[in-house]
Design a protein around this motif. Sequence first.
Motif, PDB file in Angstrom:
ATOM      1  N   VAL A  22      -9.171  -2.398   8.471  1.00 26.91           N
ATOM      2  CA  VAL A  22      -9.790  -1.328   7.457  1.00 26.91           C
ATOM      3  C   VAL A  22      -9.038  -0.057   9.043  1.00 26.91           C
ATOM      4  O   VAL A  22      -9.262   1.265   8.374  1.00 26.91           O
ATOM      5  N   ALA A  23     -10.192  -0.250   9.960  1.00 28.76           N
ATOM      6  CA  ALA A  23      -9.858   0.490  10.445  1.00 28.76           C
ATOM      7  C   ALA A  23      -8.799   0.953  11.020  1.00 28.76           C
ATOM      8  O   ALA A  23      -8.872   2.673  11.257  1.00 28.76           O
ATOM      9  N   GLU A  24      -7.911   0.940  10.960  1.00 30.29           N
ATOM     10  CA  GLU A  24      -6.320   1.164  10.772  1.00 30.29           C
ATOM     11  C   GLU A  24      -6.212   2.297   9.733  1.00 30.29           C
ATOM     12  O   GLU A  24      -5.268   3.075  10.300  1.00 30.29           O
ATOM     13  N   ARG A  25      -6.353   2.018   9.116  1.00 31.01           N
ATOM     14  CA  ARG A  25      -5.918   2.181   7.530  1.00 31.01           C
ATOM     15  C   ARG A  25      -7.031   3.636   6.897  1.00 31.01           C
ATOM     16  O   ARG A  25      -6.961   4.781   6.927  1.00 31.01           O
ATOM     17  N   ASP A  26      -8.343   3.350   7.899  1.00 36.41           N
ATOM     18  CA  ASP A  26      -9.183   5.082   8.234  1.00 36.41           C
ATOM     19  C   ASP A  26      -8.718   6.410   9.360  1.00 36.41           C
ATOM     20  O   ASP A  26      -8.831   7.732   8.961  1.00 36.41           O
ATOM     21  N   GLN A  27      -8.554   5.793   9.961  1.00 36.60           N
ATOM     22  CA  GLN A  27      -7.491   6.291  10.625  1.00 36.60           C
ATOM     23  C   GLN A  27      -6.585   7.368  10.323  1.00 36.60           C
ATOM     24  O   GLN A  27      -5.908   7.853  10.936  1.00 36.60           O
ATOM     25  N   ARG A  28      -5.351   7.016   9.702  1.00 28.03           N
ATOM     26  CA  ARG A  28      -4.184   7.135   9.424  1.00 28.03           C
ATOM     27  C   ARG A  28      -4.517   8.098   8.030  1.00 28.03           C
ATOM     28  O   ARG A  28      -3.565   9.254   8.092  1.00 28.03           O
ATOM     29  N   TYR A  29      -5.630   7.484   7.705  1.00 26.53           N
ATOM     30  CA  TYR A  29      -6.262   8.520   6.066  1.00 26.53           C
ATOM     31  C   TYR A  29      -6.684   9.511   6.722  1.00 26.53           C
ATOM     32  O   TYR A  29      -6.341  11.259   6.443  1.00 26.53           O
ATOM     33  N   ALA A  30      -7.549  10.130   7.768  1.00 27.91           N
ATOM     34  CA  ALA A  30      -8.268  10.965   8.805  1.00 27.91           C
ATOM     35  C   ALA A  30      -7.000  12.053   9.089  1.00 27.91           C
ATOM     36  O   ALA A  30      -6.609  13.391   9.148  1.00 27.91           O
ATOM     37  N   ALA A  31      -5.623  11.238   9.892  1.00 26.15           N
ATOM     38  CA  ALA A  31      -4.573  11.764  10.294  1.00 26.15           C
ATOM     39  C   ALA A  31      -3.961  12.663   9.218  1.00 26.15           C
ATOM     40  O   ALA A  31      -3.492  13.651  10.120  1.00 26.15           O
ATOM     41  N   VAL A  32      -3.346  12.293   8.541  1.00 24.12           N
ATOM     42  CA  VAL A  32      -2.960  12.410   7.451  1.00 24.12           C
ATOM     43  C   VAL A  32      -3.787  13.267   6.485  1.00 24.12           C
ATOM     44  O   VAL A  32      -3.236  14.889   5.915  1.00 24.12           O
ATOM     45  N   TYR A  53       3.258   3.062   4.339  1.00 25.70           N
ATOM     46  CA  TYR A  53       2.561   3.766   5.659  1.00 25.70           C
ATOM     47  C   TYR A  53       0.893   3.456   4.971  1.00 25.70           C
ATOM     48  O   TYR A  53       0.001   3.550   5.845  1.00 25.70           O
ATOM     49  N   LEU A  54       0.462   4.030   3.916  1.00 20.88           N
ATOM     50  CA  LEU A  54      -0.945   4.638   3.624  1.00 20.88           C
ATOM     51  C   LEU A  54      -1.362   2.866   3.008  1.00 20.88           C
ATOM     52  O   LEU A  54      -2.464   3.277   2.542  1.00 20.88           O
ATOM     53  N   SER A  55      -0.964   2.272   2.353  1.00 20.23           N
ATOM     54  CA  SER A  55      -1.216   1.173   1.386  1.00 20.23           C
ATOM     55  C   SER A  55      -1.236  -0.244   2.486  1.00 20.23           C
ATOM     56  O   SER A  55      -2.031  -0.747   2.388  1.00 20.23           O
ATOM     57  N   ASN A  56      -0.261   0.042   3.539  1.00 15.41           N
ATOM     58  CA  ASN A  56      -0.610  -1.130   3.444  1.00 15.41           C
ATOM     59  C   ASN A  56       0.113  -2.366   3.418  1.00 15.41           C
ATOM     60  O   ASN A  56       0.552  -3.262   3.488  1.00 15.41           O
ATOM     61  N   GLY A  57       1.342  -1.924   2.473  1.00 19.83           N
ATOM     62  CA  GLY A  57       2.140  -2.496   1.615  1.00 19.83           C
ATOM     63  C   GLY A  57       1.175  -3.156   0.481  1.00 19.83           C
ATOM     64  O   GLY A  57       0.554  -4.860   0.391  1.00 19.83           O
ATOM     65  N   ILE A  58       1.873  -2.861  -1.426  1.00 16.69           N
ATOM     66  CA  ILE A  58       1.410  -3.770  -2.160  1.00 16.69           C
ATOM     67  C   ILE A  58       2.844  -3.242  -2.816  1.00 16.69           C
ATOM     68  O   ILE A  58       3.323  -2.985  -2.782  1.00 16.69           O
ATOM     69  N   TRP A  59       3.063  -4.855  -3.288  1.00 15.96           N
ATOM     70  CA  TRP A  59       3.888  -5.456  -4.185  1.00 15.96           C
ATOM     71  C   TRP A  59       4.212  -4.977  -5.205  1.00 15.96           C
ATOM     72  O   TRP A  59       3.684  -4.346  -6.376  1.00 15.96           O
ATOM     73  N   GLY A  60       5.370  -3.695  -5.037  1.00 17.69           N
ATOM     74  CA  GLY A  60       5.983  -3.078  -6.551  1.00 17.69           C
ATOM     75  C   GLY A  60       5.547  -1.740  -6.656  1.00 17.69           C
ATOM     76  O   GLY A  60       5.595  -1.421  -7.637  1.00 17.69           O
ATOM     77  N   GLU A  61       4.047  -1.371  -5.734  1.00 18.46           N
ATOM     78  CA  GLU A  61       3.833   0.011  -5.614  1.00 18.46           C
ATOM     79  C   GLU A  61       5.135   1.266  -5.742  1.00 18.46           C
ATOM     80  O   GLU A  61       6.474   1.200  -5.138  1.00 18.46           O
ATOM     81  N   GLN A  96      -7.024  -5.641   1.693  1.00 18.14           N
ATOM     82  CA  GLN A  96      -8.474  -5.029   2.070  1.00 18.14           C
ATOM     83  C   GLN A  96      -8.646  -3.571   1.866  1.00 18.14           C
ATOM     84  O   GLN A  96      -8.788  -2.355   1.304  1.00 18.14           O
ATOM     85  N   TRP A  97      -6.744  -2.203   2.216  1.00 15.05           N
ATOM     86  CA  TRP A  97      -7.283  -1.371   2.172  1.00 15.05           C
ATOM     87  C   TRP A  97      -6.797  -0.368   0.567  1.00 15.05           C
ATOM     88  O   TRP A  97      -7.740   0.800   1.124  1.00 15.05           O
ATOM     89  N   VAL A  98      -6.781  -0.676  -0.338  1.00 13.80           N
ATOM     90  CA  VAL A  98      -6.764  -0.493  -1.589  1.00 13.80           C
ATOM     91  C   VAL A  98      -7.199  -0.881  -2.307  1.00 13.80           C
ATOM     92  O   VAL A  98      -7.232  -1.715  -2.258  1.00 13.80           O
ATOM     93  N   LYS A  99      -8.465   0.322  -2.291  1.00 15.16           N
ATOM     94  CA  LYS A  99      -9.656  -0.175  -4.117  1.00 15.16           C
ATOM     95  C   LYS A  99      -9.027   0.676  -5.210  1.00 15.16           C
ATOM     96  O   LYS A  99      -9.390  -0.059  -6.261  1.00 15.16           O
ATOM     97  N   ARG A 100      -8.120   1.966  -5.243  1.00 18.73           N
ATOM     98  CA  ARG A 100      -8.298   2.108  -6.976  1.00 18.73           C
ATOM     99  C   ARG A 100      -6.822   2.288  -6.986  1.00 18.73           C
ATOM    100  O   ARG A 100      -5.643   2.848  -5.977  1.00 18.73           O
ATOM    101  N   PHE A 101      -6.054   1.368  -8.337  1.00 19.52           N
ATOM    102  CA  PHE A 101      -4.716   1.431  -8.957  1.00 19.52           C
ATOM    103  C   PHE A 101      -4.658   1.496 -10.645  1.00 19.52           C
ATOM    104  O   PHE A 101      -5.613   1.980 -11.365  1.00 19.52           O
TER     105      PHE A 101
END
Length: 143
Positions: A22-32, A53-61, A96-101
């Motif tokens: 999740v720390a990688e996600r947070d770094q990516r979101y902060a940079a974007v 890159y932002l979701s870490n890959g959710i099937w069907g997104e 662990q990366w995305v909580k809103r769908f």
Amino acid sequence: MISNPDAFAVPRRDKEIAVLPVAERDQRYAAVRAGLREAGLAGLIVTASHLTYLSNGIWGEMFGFLTTDENEEFEVVLPWRYLVDLDAKVVVESQQWVKRFSSGRDPSPLVARIKAVGLDAARVGFAGELSHQTYAFLMKNMP
């Protein structure tokens, strides 16, 4: 016979797949978000590899939306049928990366989210690829 079977990327049950923290996600979101602010944008619509890159890959997104507001969750739009057959809680708990769908047959949930966070009149960026139909839908439903 294959001379080097290890040269092919075939999923194997005896090896675990590394999960990005999740720390990688947070770094990516902060940079974007920093890049969006620098460009004068209030949010970003993403598709394709930019979405991964932002979701870490959710099937069907299909789409993703990130605002510059750290208090707003990144949202992923799934095909409408996914959340009919499957409780969103299962999707949330499976990674662990995305909580809103949300889900839909078109970008309607994306437009609804942009309007819900008050960005329908703001400058919103885009990264990825859009069909002409999706582009036309967004232009018609966003000022």
